[in-house]
Scaffold this motif. Structure first.
Motif, short mmCIF file in Angstrom:
data_model
loop_
_atom_site.label_atom_id
_atom_site.label_comp_id
_atom_site.label_asym_id
_atom_site.label_seq_id
_atom_site.Cartn_x
_atom_site.Cartn_y
_atom_site.Cartn_z
N ASP A 80 0.78 -1.10 0.07
CA ASP A 80 0.07 0.02 0.17
C ASP A 80 0.77 1.34 0.02
N GLN A 124 2.97 -0.78 3.46
CA GLN A 124 2.62 -2.19 4.27
C GLN A 124 2.24 -3.19 3.23
N GLU A 166 -0.02 -5.67 1.30
CA GLU A 166 -1.35 -5.52 1.24
C GLU A 166 -1.74 -6.61 0.33
N THR A 185 -4.49 -5.79 4.89
CA THR A 185 -3.39 -5.18 4.98
C THR A 185 -2.42 -5.71 6.50
N ASN A 186 -1.29 -5.86 6.14
CA ASN A 186 -0.67 -6.49 7.31
C ASN A 186 0.04 -5.09 8.17
N THR A 187 -0.65 -4.35 8.94
CA THR A 187 -0.40 -3.17 9.64
C THR A 187 0.87 -3.28 10.32
N ARG A 247 -0.50 -7.46 13.84
CA ARG A 247 -1.89 -7.16 13.40
C ARG A 247 -2.25 -7.02 11.93
N VAL A 267 -5.45 -6.04 9.02
CA VAL A 267 -6.66 -5.68 8.93
C VAL A 267 -7.47 -5.92 7.75
#
Length: 157
Positions: free
Chosen positions: A47, A51, A53, A79-81, A86, A88
């Motif tokens: 993204d 990050q 995505e 998204t692997n924030t 975490r 999302v």
């Protein structure tokens, strides 16, 4: 449009990285939700914030009557924030239902003689037409409980 949010937290007897890696792979969601029967068209990228995505299609199958079913095509952006901690997921359904999942994966802590394991916290935000509210919220809660049990079972092997 109605918006509803709920949070669930559950333990998993496996190391956090193993749990995170399992949740981060879209194909592992087949059967992790009782409704998801297929995942396809996975596109991996980055993204604008740098990050990881993933964009993909998930097929949610609803039984209408007996052998009749309806396949609901979901568009998912994951998204692997915080890598390893975490995820999302933003999900769009053709029925104007939007779901945002925030999955936090953390060490459970230390216990004497015990593997620390993992605690997974899932925040679910639902946006839906008012007429669908009851069904969407009830279904989302059932799916979340199923996900918790199934993930724990998968990680115990």
């Amino acid at each position: 449009m109605r918006i509803e949010t709920f949070v669930d937290q559950f333990p998993v007897a496996a190391p956090p990285r193993r749990v995170y890696d399992h949740l981060a792979e879209p194909t592992n969601h087949i059967g992790l939700s009782p409704l998801i029967v297929a995942v396809r068209d996975i596109e991996r990228g980055t993204d604008p914030a740098g990050q990881q995505e993933l964009r993909y299609v998930a097929v949610e199958r609803f039984t209408v009557a007996g052998p009749l079913h309806y396949d609901n095509i979901l568009r998912v952006c994951q998204t692997n924030t915080v890598p390893g901690r975490r995820l999302v997921m933003r999900v769009r359904s053709p029925a104007r239902v939007r779901v945002r999942f925030v999955m936090d994966v953390e060490p459970a802590g230390t216990g004497v003689g015990h593997d620390p394991g993992t605690v997974v916290t899932v925040s679910v935000t639902l946006q839906m037409p008012t007429l669908l509210r009851s069904y969407v919220v009830r279904t989302a809660r059932k799916v979340q409980m199923f996900r918790a049990r199934t993930l724990a079972e998968r990680m115990s092997c």
